[in-house]
Write a protein that holds these residues in place. Structure first.
Motif: not given
Length: 318
Positions: A245-246, A303-305, A310-316
């Motif tokens: 996401g952006k 803000v949500d995007e 960040f959540q997706a990146a940290y999960a990865r």
């Protein structure tokens, strides 16, 4: 910890004459917590707003409380009464820390009001670097086979680090990440020939770009900044630096959760008028940042995007 309070000259004695009435439902005096030291880029945004709010009959008191990636300052905002008297500057740094779970703050502790600035990142090199184009940079990273150094402000997992990872992975390379506390250190290391490339906000180094001490190579954006029309974007070259996401650095105004709707609307009107004023837009043009003053649903979506990114990146990463 030292706390510094700044008030527009003369405002401590009496409010200056204004040409327009104060905005209804908005306190005359507003305290703005800035989580960075005086003189930095975020602090300068606040100081540019001071005279513009004063013109509308409102006194902006800037309280610099650096530390914790701005979380110390924002914690004070979260714990304040939701009456519009206490606000703060939030950013991608806050979103990254909340998404990582490393701080006790949560996004639902804040009322999002207005975006003050947006800073598409750029990759820069020193003027003595043999790298002059994006193709040169890609070739140098690939040829180094993992030994090429690239820097950004922030530890591993910061927005700059994630953006660099995405860039290098997209071009099929490897690199050594070097974390710095701020853009000034990165600029000095680049000018001294000690780094391969640095990822920075244009506003932090635009003076060195204008003087020729730093050379911009590519913008992490969809469209070119008007101040750098000859510098290509990653989107033009099909380089995906936003796989989650952006995620573009931004500074936005927040209050504590529960600010009443009439006060919210008054604050949005006051600060949005300042951000869109010719004076503030001139500053944005001079320092190469964007100032669109979005609010409401568009701001919530931005803000949500970024937070979900960040959540997706940290999960990865885990």
């Amino acid at each position: 910890m030292e706390r510094r309070h700044f008030i527009v000259a003369g405002a401590a004695l009496a409010m200056p004459a204004v040409t327009r009435a104060a905005v209804p439902n908005v306190p005359v005096e507003i305290r703005l917590y800035v989580g960075f030291a005086a003189g930095g880029a975020t602090d300068l945004l606040a100081r540019r707003l001071q005279p513009l709010l004063e013109r509308r009959g409102h006194r902006l008191v800037i309280d610099n409380v650096p530390g914790g990636g701005s979380t110390i300052a924002l914690n004070r905002v979260a714990l304040s009464p939701p009456d519009g008297r206490t606000l703060g500057f939030a950013s991608g740094g806050l979103l990254s820390l909340v998404a990582s779970g490393e701080v006790p703050l949560r996004l639902n502790q804040f009322t999002n009001l207005v975006r003050i600035s947006q800073d598409p990142a750029i990759l820069v090199v020193g003027n003595n670097s043999p790298i002059r184009t994006l193709d040169d940079l890609i070739a140098a990273i690939r040829a180094a086979r993992g030994s090429f150094s690239a820097a950004a402000a922030g530890a591993e997992g910061s927005l700059g680090h994630l953006n660099l990872n995405a860039f290098v992975q997209s071009i099929g390379g490897e690199y050594i990440y070097v974390a710095y506390s701020g853009a000034s250190r990165i600029a000095n290391e680049l000018m001294g020939g000690h780094l391969g490339v640095g990822l920075v906000k244009p506003a932090d180094v635009f003076g060195q770009i204008r003087s020729g001490e730093l050379r911009p190579i590519v913008q992490f954006a969809d469209e070119r900044l008007r101040q750098m029309p000859d510098v290509p974007t990653t989107a033009e070259r099909g380089i995906n630096v936003f796989p989650h996401g952006k995620m573009v650095q931004m500074t936005y105004l927040v209050g504590p959760a529960g600010v009443p709707a009439p006060v919210q609307q008054g604050l949005i009107s006051l600060f949005r008028e300042a951000v869109l004023s010719p004076e503030f837009q001139a500053s944005a043009n001079e320092d190469a940042f964007l100032a669109d003053g979005i609010h409401g649903a568009p701001l919530e979506a931005a803000v949500d995007e970024m937070f979900r990114g960040f959540q997706a990146a940290y999960a990865r990463m885990r």
